[in-house]
Design an enzyme around this catalytic site. Sequence first.
Site, PDB file in Angstrom:
ATOM      1  N   ASP A 327      36.892  43.167 -16.448  1.00 59.72           N
ATOM      2  CA  ASP A 327      36.837  43.199 -17.997  1.00 59.72           C
ATOM      3  C   ASP A 327      38.034  43.980 -18.498  1.00 59.72           C
ATOM      4  O   ASP A 327      38.063  45.205 -18.467  1.00 59.72           O
ATOM      5  CB  ASP A 327      35.537  43.787 -18.268  1.00 59.72           C
ATOM      6  CG  ASP A 327      35.085  43.570 -19.701  1.00 59.72           C
ATOM      7  OD1 ASP A 327      34.094  44.027 -20.224  1.00 59.72           O
ATOM      8  OD2 ASP A 327      35.546  42.848 -20.462  1.00 59.72           O
ATOM      9  N   LYS A 376      28.382  42.197 -20.577  1.00 62.60           N
ATOM     10  CA  LYS A 376      29.338  43.170 -21.423  1.00 62.60           C
ATOM     11  C   LYS A 376      28.757  44.645 -21.516  1.00 62.60           C
ATOM     12  O   LYS A 376      29.375  45.695 -21.523  1.00 62.60           O
ATOM     13  CB  LYS A 376      29.574  42.252 -23.024  1.00 62.60           C
ATOM     14  CG  LYS A 376      30.733  43.081 -23.787  1.00 62.60           C
ATOM     15  CD  LYS A 376      32.245  42.775 -22.810  1.00 62.60           C
ATOM     16  CE  LYS A 376      32.501  41.534 -22.909  1.00 62.60           C
ATOM     17  NZ  LYS A 376      34.224  41.488 -22.452  1.00 62.60           N
ATOM     18  N   LYS A 417      38.033  42.272 -34.592  1.00 68.45           N
ATOM     19  CA  LYS A 417      36.593  42.923 -34.352  1.00 68.45           C
ATOM     20  C   LYS A 417      36.402  44.515 -35.268  1.00 68.45           C
ATOM     21  O   LYS A 417      37.385  45.161 -35.132  1.00 68.45           O
ATOM     22  CB  LYS A 417      36.488  43.346 -32.621  1.00 68.45           C
ATOM     23  CG  LYS A 417      35.239  43.950 -32.394  1.00 68.45           C
ATOM     24  CD  LYS A 417      35.463  44.428 -31.008  1.00 68.45           C
ATOM     25  CE  LYS A 417      36.360  45.572 -30.790  1.00 68.45           C
ATOM     26  NZ  LYS A 417      36.983  45.365 -29.586  1.00 68.45           N
ATOM     27  N   LYS A 493      37.467  47.715 -17.945  1.00 67.93           N
ATOM     28  CA  LYS A 493      36.694  48.496 -18.255  1.00 67.93           C
ATOM     29  C   LYS A 493      35.759  49.060 -17.394  1.00 67.93           C
ATOM     30  O   LYS A 493      35.162  50.240 -17.148  1.00 67.93           O
ATOM     31  CB  LYS A 493      35.448  47.854 -19.319  1.00 67.93           C
ATOM     32  CG  LYS A 493      35.983  47.402 -20.651  1.00 67.93           C
ATOM     33  CD  LYS A 493      34.834  47.044 -21.543  1.00 67.93           C
ATOM     34  CE  LYS A 493      34.981  46.319 -22.871  1.00 67.93           C
ATOM     35  NZ  LYS A 493      35.778  45.026 -22.671  1.00 67.93           N
TER      36      LYS A 493
END
Length: 537
Positions: A327, A376, A417, A493
């Site tokens: 990620d 996520k 975003k 991540k």
Amino acid sequence: MAPHAEERVGSATEGGVAATPPKDLFVVDSPNVKYTDDAITTKYTYRTTAVTKDASGKYVAAPKETLYDFKVDRKIPKLGVMLVGLGGNNGTTVTAGIIANRRGLVWDTKEGKRAANYYGSVIMGSTTKLGIDSETSEDINIPFHDLMPMVHPNDLVIGGWDISSMNLADAMDRAKVLEPSLKALVRKEMATITPLPSIYYPDFIAANQEERADNLIPGNKASMAHVEQIRKDIKDFKAANNLDKVIVQWTANTERFSDVTEGVHDTAENLLKAIEAGHEEVSPSTVFAVACILDKVPFINGSPQNTFVPGAIKLAEQHGAFIGGDDFKSGQTKMKSALVEFLINAGIKLTSIASYNHLGNNDGMNLSSQKQFRSKEISKSNVVDDMVAANTVLYAKDEHPDHTVVIKYMPAVGDNKRALDEYYAEIFLGGHQTISIFNVCEDSLLASPLIIDLVLVAEMMTRIQWKVHGAESADDKYAGFHSVLSVLSYMLKAPLTPPGTPVINALAKQRAAITNIFRACVGLEPESDMTLEHKLF
Ligand SMILES: NC(=O)c1ccc[n+]([C@@H]2O[C@H](COP(=O)([O-])OP(=O)(O)OC[C@H]3O[C@@H](n4cnc5c(N)ncnc54)[C@H](O)[C@@H]3O)[C@@H](O)[C@H]2O)c1
Ligand SMILES: O=P([O-])([O-])O[C@@H]1[C@@H](O)[C@H](O)[C@@H](O)[C@H](O)[C@@H]1O
């Protein structure tokens, strides 16, 4: 160009020969470093502190030295990158970005002219301290990319797969990321790139993705035929572009987690058997990973799902293949991993993190499905664990801040975003600090440089070998780093690490790891901020 042809977006030279290696910016003058045309070999003393406890329970800290030999292959390969999800927002953006940089494009925007750059890439956009000027005592900083003989992204050849058949010019329009003036300059080259058909197991991604799935390899569950097709695609791409190496990255949709099951995902042998048997719990991303591992093609997972089930990690170890994930850490979470490190290391007791964002791209649409969101949510939530656990002054065992992650799909904002975060902390004498952040992340423009960094660092790692200096072992040969490239953590991540080793999420530590491993490989000591030369005089 033939259908499914891949556009050579990079070669700085014609005829398939990689760009001439750049002139070295520096040389290390040390008896521990030797240069030949082919390699840099170094003798490196790795210094750590071994801690034990004495009978009274007191810690005993003993400096420890391990002598390593490192060898770096200086030959810069002609490198191909195959993206799974090539037609997506990230895939089209990174491809257009490399074309723009290779051609040195400049385009008009409402704020004036903009030139191609690699901002947001730690390798291409940042510097690292080489040392201190002997005369002026000033820091000498060099471009990070010059620290090691790395591939230049302008020379990358890009291809890949997508379940959508759209060519990259139309897909770039669909993504709605880039300025029309820039799109106009790269459209012709982008239009010649059409993703290869891919595997599609509908249950692993949101049902709302089905409408774009028109470019499929037959079969809706894992099979060895799928593995073999992917292996063939990679071999064909490598041959067609006269490449020395290929690296594969997953930048396709976020999948739901695979339900890891004993006898299916637990060992390399069972995973291969499960694929052979068409087991429905083996995901497309795991099938891609297995295909790459079998041919020692580095595979990096830019999404949060558990692609690397235990059997895939064991298979990579058996084959000496490199894997990395998970990620991309691009905006909201990157900020979190830096801010939380600052707060906790400042002795400020973070007590809650509210981490909300909304976005309107296709990734957001896929994440509007609960199972994909859950993948996520996990990767975005675990990023503070190591920093909290390391501070036993602020936090009792198993104590941690409240942490909520919310993602909402709002089509109107597209790829831009909106991340809204609140960090709430206890400070001195019952006080509180509240940090509220509104962070507009143009997601694909933030993620694309990470895709490049992951490729450059992963490829560099394939050219670094090590052995314990003076090892008495019979096979006193150089070896590669462990198959799981935890050195990639800065870009990710949920960093994948070799089984049983700690996960480091703190951003500064992650960057220091890349820097100091590369410094060791060229014979330099780790970066120290002691600057005693400025204190002891
Ligand atoms: N800032 C970021 O953009 C960011 C950060 C971290 C992680 N990610 C992850 O990166 C991935 C891509 O993000 P995006 O914004 O480009 O998404 P996107 O939806 O625009 O692109 C994903 C692409 O993958 C394709 N795809 C889906 N399943 C596939 C399969 N089995 N094989 C081949 N192609 C397939 C889709 O058709 C689509 O074109 C997502 O998983 C996202 O969560 C993105
Ligand atoms: O900005 P960041 O947290 O690093 O990562 C992003 C998330 O905030 C966003 O919700 C998600 O859609 C993207 O895929 C990416 O994961």
